[in-house]
Design an enzyme around this catalytic site. Structure first.
Site, mmCIF file in Angstrom:
data_model
loop_
_atom_site.group_PDB
_atom_site.id
_atom_site.type_symbol
_atom_site.label_atom_id
_atom_site.label_comp_id
_atom_site.label_asym_id
_atom_site.label_seq_id
_atom_site.Cartn_x
_atom_site.Cartn_y
_atom_site.Cartn_z
ATOM 1 N N SER A 87 0.831 -1.193 -0.046
ATOM 2 C CA SER A 87 -0.097 -0.119 -0.123
ATOM 3 C C SER A 87 0.943 1.194 -0.014
ATOM 4 O O SER A 87 1.744 1.451 1.019
ATOM 5 C CB SER A 87 -0.830 0.091 1.147
ATOM 6 O OG SER A 87 -1.441 1.338 1.575
ATOM 7 N N HIS B 210 -1.145 -1.036 -4.286
ATOM 8 C CA HIS B 210 -2.441 -0.783 -3.810
ATOM 9 C C HIS B 210 -2.518 0.538 -3.341
ATOM 10 O O HIS B 210 -1.636 1.341 -2.820
ATOM 11 C CB HIS B 210 -2.517 -1.635 -2.487
ATOM 12 C CG HIS B 210 -3.691 -1.493 -1.714
ATOM 13 N ND1 HIS B 210 -4.945 -2.411 -1.881
ATOM 14 C CD2 HIS B 210 -4.074 -0.819 -0.611
ATOM 15 C CE1 HIS B 210 -5.798 -2.073 -1.307
ATOM 16 N NE2 HIS B 210 -5.565 -1.066 -0.122
ATOM 17 N N ASP C 48 -4.882 3.656 -1.737
ATOM 18 C CA ASP C 48 -5.759 3.985 -0.960
ATOM 19 C C ASP C 48 -6.413 5.574 -1.038
ATOM 20 O O ASP C 48 -5.690 6.369 -0.852
ATOM 21 C CB ASP C 48 -5.274 3.789 0.576
ATOM 22 C CG ASP C 48 -5.130 2.218 1.002
ATOM 23 O OD1 ASP C 48 -6.116 1.460 0.972
ATOM 24 O OD2 ASP C 48 -4.084 2.010 1.576
ATOM 25 N N MET D 93 -9.088 8.068 0.125
ATOM 26 C CA MET D 93 -9.958 8.530 1.344
ATOM 27 C C MET D 93 -10.617 9.844 0.852
ATOM 28 O O MET D 93 -9.842 10.685 0.641
ATOM 29 C CB MET D 93 -9.127 8.283 2.576
ATOM 30 C CG MET D 93 -8.516 7.097 2.757
ATOM 31 S SD MET D 93 -7.741 6.740 4.245
ATOM 32 C CE MET D 93 -6.807 5.228 4.264
ATOM 33 N N HIS E 261 -8.352 1.045 -4.118
ATOM 34 C CA HIS E 261 -9.199 0.872 -2.952
ATOM 35 C C HIS E 261 -9.980 2.117 -2.432
ATOM 36 O O HIS E 261 -9.513 3.169 -2.081
ATOM 37 C CB HIS E 261 -8.425 0.206 -1.624
ATOM 38 C CG HIS E 261 -9.271 -0.160 -0.544
ATOM 39 N ND1 HIS E 261 -8.688 -0.230 0.828
ATOM 40 C CD2 HIS E 261 -10.583 -0.033 -0.266
ATOM 41 C CE1 HIS E 261 -9.584 -0.430 1.481
ATOM 42 N NE2 HIS E 261 -10.696 -0.202 1.138
ATOM 43 N N MET F 282 -12.154 4.201 -0.610
ATOM 44 C CA MET F 282 -12.861 4.535 0.647
ATOM 45 C C MET F 282 -13.642 6.076 0.550
ATOM 46 O O MET F 282 -13.341 7.033 1.270
ATOM 47 C CB MET F 282 -11.925 4.318 1.778
ATOM 48 C CG MET F 282 -11.407 3.068 2.167
ATOM 49 S SD MET F 282 -9.866 3.118 2.883
ATOM 50 C CE MET F 282 -8.996 3.173 1.662
ATOM 51 N N MET G 51 -11.115 -6.436 4.956
ATOM 52 C CA MET G 51 -10.372 -5.391 5.901
ATOM 53 C C MET G 51 -10.396 -6.164 7.244
ATOM 54 O O MET G 51 -11.085 -6.467 7.807
ATOM 55 C CB MET G 51 -11.259 -4.339 6.053
ATOM 56 C CG MET G 51 -11.315 -3.575 4.803
ATOM 57 S SD MET G 51 -9.814 -2.835 4.011
ATOM 58 C CE MET G 51 -9.345 -2.063 5.269
ATOM 59 N N GLY H 71 -9.192 3.583 7.112
ATOM 60 C CA GLY H 71 -8.758 5.251 7.450
ATOM 61 C C GLY H 71 -7.311 5.318 7.814
ATOM 62 O O GLY H 71 -7.068 6.540 7.314
ATOM 63 N N PHE H 72 -6.781 4.323 8.296
ATOM 64 C CA PHE H 72 -5.328 4.757 8.342
ATOM 65 C C PHE H 72 -4.357 3.389 8.270
ATOM 66 O O PHE H 72 -4.945 2.339 8.501
ATOM 67 C CB PHE H 72 -5.266 5.091 10.190
ATOM 68 C CG PHE H 72 -5.888 6.422 10.154
ATOM 69 C CD1 PHE H 72 -5.399 7.612 9.773
ATOM 70 C CD2 PHE H 72 -7.064 6.382 10.676
ATOM 71 C CE1 PHE H 72 -6.080 8.993 10.232
ATOM 72 C CE2 PHE H 72 -8.062 7.706 10.835
ATOM 73 C CZ PHE H 72 -7.256 8.794 10.639
ATOM 74 N N GLY H 73 -3.222 3.597 8.018
ATOM 75 C CA GLY H 73 -1.951 2.697 8.094
ATOM 76 C C GLY H 73 -1.468 2.582 9.661
ATOM 77 O O GLY H 73 -1.818 3.282 10.284
ATOM 78 N N GLY H 74 -0.809 1.311 9.486
ATOM 79 C CA GLY H 74 -0.278 1.105 10.694
ATOM 80 C C GLY H 74 -0.865 0.663 12.020
ATOM 81 O O GLY H 74 -0.650 0.747 13.366
ATOM 82 N N ASP I 232 -6.328 -6.937 3.902
ATOM 83 C CA ASP I 232 -5.989 -5.369 3.923
ATOM 84 C C ASP I 232 -5.825 -4.845 5.280
ATOM 85 O O ASP I 232 -7.231 -4.835 5.982
ATOM 86 C CB ASP I 232 -6.402 -4.439 3.186
ATOM 87 C CG ASP I 232 -6.162 -3.177 3.064
ATOM 88 O OD1 ASP I 232 -5.000 -2.826 3.479
ATOM 89 O OD2 ASP I 232 -6.813 -2.205 2.539
ATOM 90 N N GLY I 233 -4.725 -4.801 6.200
ATOM 91 C CA GLY I 233 -4.751 -4.224 7.469
ATOM 92 C C GLY I 233 -4.044 -4.765 8.424
ATOM 93 O O GLY I 233 -4.401 -5.953 8.684
ATOM 94 N N GLY I 234 -2.857 -4.157 8.754
ATOM 95 C CA GLY I 234 -1.940 -4.876 9.890
ATOM 96 C C GLY I 234 -1.285 -6.271 9.417
ATOM 97 O O GLY I 234 -0.917 -7.019 10.127
ATOM 98 N N GLY J 247 1.262 -2.148 3.998
ATOM 99 C CA GLY J 247 1.655 -0.704 4.020
ATOM 100 C C GLY J 247 3.035 -0.459 4.801
ATOM 101 O O GLY J 247 3.967 -0.692 4.592
ATOM 102 N N SER J 248 2.594 -0.476 6.039
ATOM 103 C CA SER J 248 3.828 0.047 7.123
ATOM 104 C C SER J 248 4.738 -1.253 7.080
ATOM 105 O O SER J 248 5.997 -0.961 7.107
ATOM 106 C CB SER J 248 3.104 0.244 8.559
ATOM 107 O OG SER J 248 2.301 -0.543 9.101
HETATM 108 C C1 DX5 Z 1 -6.521 1.209 5.511
HETATM 109 C C2 DX5 Z 1 -5.811 1.001 4.193
HETATM 110 C C3 DX5 Z 1 -4.748 0.015 4.117
HETATM 111 C C4 DX5 Z 1 -3.546 0.561 4.746
HETATM 112 C C5 DX5 Z 1 -2.742 -0.673 5.427
HETATM 113 O O1 DX5 Z 1 -7.605 1.970 5.509
HETATM 114 O O2 DX5 Z 1 -6.974 0.195 3.511
HETATM 115 O O3 DX5 Z 1 -4.615 -0.284 2.809
HETATM 116 O O4 DX5 Z 1 -2.788 1.510 3.994
HETATM 117 O O5 DX5 Z 1 -1.676 -0.377 5.989
HETATM 118 P P1 DX5 Z 1 -0.967 -1.261 7.010
HETATM 119 O O6 DX5 Z 1 -0.504 -2.375 6.279
HETATM 120 O O7 DX5 Z 1 0.234 -0.363 7.473
HETATM 121 O O8 DX5 Z 1 -2.085 -1.678 8.285
HETATM 122 ZN ZN ZN Z 2 -6.547 -0.326 1.397
#
Ligand code: DX5
Ligand code: ZN
Length: 208
Positions: free
Chosen positions: A5, A30, A32, A34, A63, A65, A134, A139-142, A172-174, A192-193
Site C-alpha cells: 500500500s 495498492h 488507498d 479516502m 481501494h 474509501m 479489511m 482510514g489509517f495505515g499502521g 488488507d490491514g495490519g 503498507g507499514s
Molecule cells: C487502511 C488501508 C490500508 C492501509 C494498510 O484503510 O486500506 O491499505 O494502508 O496499512 P498497514 O499495512 O500499515 O495496516
Molecule cells: Zn487499502
C-alpha cells in the site's frame, strides 16, 4: 500475490517508490483513496492515480474509501485503475456500481468494514474479480490486525469454490509476516507499514 500500500510510501517520491516495490517483487501497487466522509482521513485522488499509471511497472489496485463511488468510478478507470474496489456500505446500489466498473473496462472489487457481516457481499461476488477483507477499520495505515475477521476469509473461500467463481480474495490491514500466515486462504496480501518500514524485497519475500 503481494500488493504494497503506497499509503506508507514517501509521497514526495511516488515514482521512485512504485518502481522500487516493483523491482522488489510486488505484484500490484495498492492505492488507498479516502474522502474524509466515508473514513475520517483524506489521502489522494484521481490526478495521483493518473500520474502513477504513467510510471508504474505493475497494475494499480485502487481501494475506494469514499461515499457515492458511482460519481467517480469512470474517472478512476480513465486515470488507469486496473482493479477498482468499492465498499458495500458506501453506496445504495453496489451491484450497479460494480457493473459500471466492469463495463468501463476495469476489474471490479467489493469490500466491507470489519463490522459489516460477510453475508452482505456474498450475492455480489459473481459481479467481482476481487473481494477484499479489511482486517483493520479503514482510514489509517499502521493499525493492529483484527484476528476476528479471519473467519470471513473462510466463508468467502467456500462460497467461491461452491459457486465456481473467479474472484480473488485480498486481505488488507495490519498484515506482516506473522499475521499473513493466519490468512493463508487469501490470494493477495496488502501491506503498507510493514513493506515500507524495512527492506522492500525482504518484506515482500517474507510475506510470500
Ligand atoms: C487502511 C488501508 C490500508 C492501509 C494498510 O484503510 O486500506 O491499505 O494502508 O496499512 P498497514 O499495512 O500499515 O495496516
Ligand atoms: Zn487499502
Amino acid at each position: 500475490m503481494v500488493a504494497p500500500s503506497i499509503l506508507s510510501a514517501d509521497f514526495a517520491n511516488l515514482e521512485k517508490e512504485v518502481k522500487a516495490i516493483a523491482a522488489a517483487g510486488a505484484d500490484w501497487a495498492h492505492v488507498d483513496v479516502m474522502d474524509g466522509h466515508f473514513v475520517p482521513n483524506l489521502t489522494i485522488g484521481i490526478p495521483v492515480v493518473k500520474a502513477l499509471k504513467k510510471v508504474s511497472p505493475i497494475p494499480l489496485d485502487v481501494h475506494l474509501m469514499i461515499t457515492e463511488p458511482e460519481k467517480y468510478v469512470a474517472d478512476f478507470v480513465k486515470a488507469g485503475a486496473d482493479y477498482l474496489t468499492i465498499h458495500v456500505e458506501s453506496t445504495k446500489d453496489p451491484a450497479t456500481v460494480l457493473r459500471q466498473i466492469t463495463s468501463l473496462g476495469a476489474k471490479a472489487g467489493i469490500t466491507l468494514r470489519p463490522g459489516t457481516p460477510v453475508e452482505s457481499i456474498l450475492p455480489l461476488l459473481p459481479l467481482c474479480e476481487l473481494v477484499l477483507v479489511m482486517t483493520v477499520e479503514p482510514g489509517f495505515g499502521g493499525q493492529s490486525f483484527m484476528a476476528d475477521q479471519i473467519a470471513k476469509i473462510s466463508v468467502l473461500r467456500s462460497e467461491i469454490s461452491k459457486k465456481n467463481l473467479k474472484c480473488l480474495i485480498e486481505v488488507d490491514g495490519g498484515i506482516n509476516a506473522e499475521t499473513a500466515k493466519l490468512c493463508h486462504e487469501a490470494d493477495v496480501f496488502v501491506a503498507g507499514s510493514y513493506v515500507f518500514g524495512k527492506d522492500y524485497a525482504q518484506a515482500i519475500a517474507s510475506l510470500r
